[in-house]
Design a protein around this motif. Structure first.
Motif, PDB file in Angstrom:
ATOM      1  N   VAL A   3      34.606  37.905  34.988  1.00  0.00           N
ATOM      2  CA  VAL A   3      34.864  36.687  35.562  1.00  0.00           C
ATOM      3  C   VAL A   3      34.200  35.687  34.772  1.00  0.00           C
ATOM      4  CG1 VAL A   3      35.807  37.398  37.890  1.00  0.00           C
ATOM      5  CG2 VAL A   3      33.367  36.473  37.463  1.00  0.00           C
ATOM      6  N   ASP A   4      34.639  34.619  34.350  1.00  0.00           N
ATOM      7  CA  ASP A   4      34.047  33.375  33.779  1.00  0.00           C
ATOM      8  C   ASP A   4      33.531  32.482  34.825  1.00  0.00           C
ATOM      9  OD1 ASP A   4      36.061  31.880  33.943  1.00  0.00           O
ATOM     10  OD2 ASP A   4      36.710  31.942  31.985  1.00  0.00           O
ATOM     11  N   GLU A   5      33.103  31.141  34.568  1.00  0.00           N
ATOM     12  CA  GLU A   5      32.740  30.153  35.200  1.00  0.00           C
ATOM     13  C   GLU A   5      33.718  29.516  35.810  1.00  0.00           C
ATOM     14  OE1 GLU A   5      32.107  26.054  36.478  1.00  0.00           O
ATOM     15  OE2 GLU A   5      33.207  26.530  34.802  1.00  0.00           O
ATOM     16  N   ASP A   7      36.631  31.178  36.825  1.00  0.00           N
ATOM     17  CA  ASP A   7      37.121  32.137  37.620  1.00  0.00           C
ATOM     18  C   ASP A   7      36.293  32.244  39.060  1.00  0.00           C
ATOM     19  OD1 ASP A   7      39.284  33.071  36.058  1.00  0.00           O
ATOM     20  OD2 ASP A   7      37.783  34.556  35.117  1.00  0.00           O
ATOM     21  N   THR A   8      34.642  32.161  38.964  1.00  0.00           N
ATOM     22  CA  THR A   8      33.749  32.097  39.685  1.00  0.00           C
ATOM     23  C   THR A   8      34.021  30.611  40.701  1.00  0.00           C
ATOM     24  OG1 THR A   8      32.114  32.877  38.438  1.00  0.00           O
ATOM     25  CG2 THR A   8      31.531  31.661  40.328  1.00  0.00           C
ATOM     26  N   ARG A   9      34.510  29.714  40.210  1.00  0.00           N
ATOM     27  CA  ARG A   9      34.826  28.473  41.028  1.00  0.00           C
ATOM     28  C   ARG A   9      36.338  28.468  41.696  1.00  0.00           C
ATOM     29  NH1 ARG A   9      35.524  23.994  36.854  1.00  0.00           N
ATOM     30  NH2 ARG A   9      36.078  22.884  38.662  1.00  0.00           N
ATOM     31  N   ARG A  12      35.268  31.105  44.460  1.00  0.00           N
ATOM     32  CA  ARG A  12      34.582  30.485  45.645  1.00  0.00           C
ATOM     33  C   ARG A  12      35.448  29.631  46.653  1.00  0.00           C
ATOM     34  NH1 ARG A  12      29.801  28.061  47.273  1.00  0.00           N
ATOM     35  NH2 ARG A  12      28.593  28.837  45.558  1.00  0.00           N
ATOM     36  N   VAL A 149      30.034  37.482  43.487  1.00  0.00           N
ATOM     37  CA  VAL A 149      30.924  36.510  42.522  1.00  0.00           C
ATOM     38  C   VAL A 149      30.056  35.595  41.623  1.00  0.00           C
ATOM     39  CG1 VAL A 149      32.818  34.914  42.371  1.00  0.00           C
ATOM     40  CG2 VAL A 149      32.879  36.852  44.046  1.00  0.00           C
ATOM     41  N   GLU A 150      29.278  34.930  42.161  1.00  0.00           N
ATOM     42  CA  GLU A 150      28.335  33.952  41.615  1.00  0.00           C
ATOM     43  C   GLU A 150      27.555  34.618  40.498  1.00  0.00           C
ATOM     44  OE1 GLU A 150      26.840  31.967  45.066  1.00  0.00           O
ATOM     45  OE2 GLU A 150      28.442  30.101  44.878  1.00  0.00           O
ATOM     46  N   GLY A 153      29.161  35.766  37.808  1.00  0.00           N
ATOM     47  CA  GLY A 153      29.850  34.577  36.984  1.00  0.00           C
ATOM     48  C   GLY A 153      28.713  34.027  35.990  1.00  0.00           C
ATOM     49  N   ARG A 154      27.374  34.101  36.426  1.00  0.00           N
ATOM     50  CA  ARG A 154      26.165  33.577  35.973  1.00  0.00           C
ATOM     51  C   ARG A 154      25.877  34.479  34.750  1.00  0.00           C
ATOM     52  NH1 ARG A 154      24.718  32.591  40.953  1.00  0.00           N
ATOM     53  NH2 ARG A 154      23.481  34.504  41.082  1.00  0.00           N
TER      54      ARG A 154
END
Length: 167
Positions: A3-5, A7-9, A12, A149-150, A153-154
């Motif tokens: 997942v990218d940023e 996707d993470t958002r 969330r 998930v976070e 993503g990071r």
């Protein structure tokens, strides 16, 4: 693909506001609805999103007792016992495991007497050698995936940023 940023958002929002519409998610994220839908479709196709729906409380359904029951199975009978466990409504999860026992089940019950009845039902299943039960006293960390998930993503963004500098 991790997942990218974005996707993470998205994930969330799905976790924190599960009853919001796709249109509202797109507005909150500042992206087109089509972009959001394409991301959701990809996350489902890749198995990141495995379902939707309400999370239910066994306690509110009259089953406040939670126990973890280890089940030792006669060799060669794991599939049959696993299938039989699926027929017991108080078993809300079951996993094949390593270590002590062959299966680990998460069992809910109305009270300790009901828990004993469920365990006795398990012991009588063909292929079950013995069980070991651990009663949960209090939930210390509720089931959660947002921190994972976070972190993913990071890590994905850090990898991408490092790759961008190497070029």
């Amino acid at each position: 693909m991790p997942v990218d940023e974005l996707d993470t958002r998205i994930l969330r929002l799905l976790i924190e506001q599960p009853r919001t519409s796709v249109r509202e998610y797109a507005r909150i994220l500042g992206i087109a609805r089509g972009t959001l839908q394409a991301r959701l479709d990809r996350l489902e196709r890749e198995g990141v999103i495995t379902g939707t729906g309400p999370f239910l409380s066994p306690a509110a359904l009259g089953h406040p007792v939670l126990a973890f029951v280890h089940v030792e199975v006669t060799q060669g009978h794991l599939e049959e016992v696993g299938d039989a466990l699926a027929a017991v409504p108080e078993i809300v999860e079951a996993f094949s495991i390593t270590g002590g026992g062959d299966l680990l089940t998460r069992v809910v019950a109305r009270d300790n007497g009901h828990l004993e009845d469920v365990i006795q039902r398990l012991i009588r299943l063909p292929g079950v050698v013995r069980t070991r039960t651990e009663v949960a006293l209090r939930e210390r960390v509720p089931f959660r995936l947002l921190p994972l998930v976070e972190a993913v993503g990071r890590a994905s963004e850090a990898t991408r940023a490092a790759g961008g500098r190497a070029r």
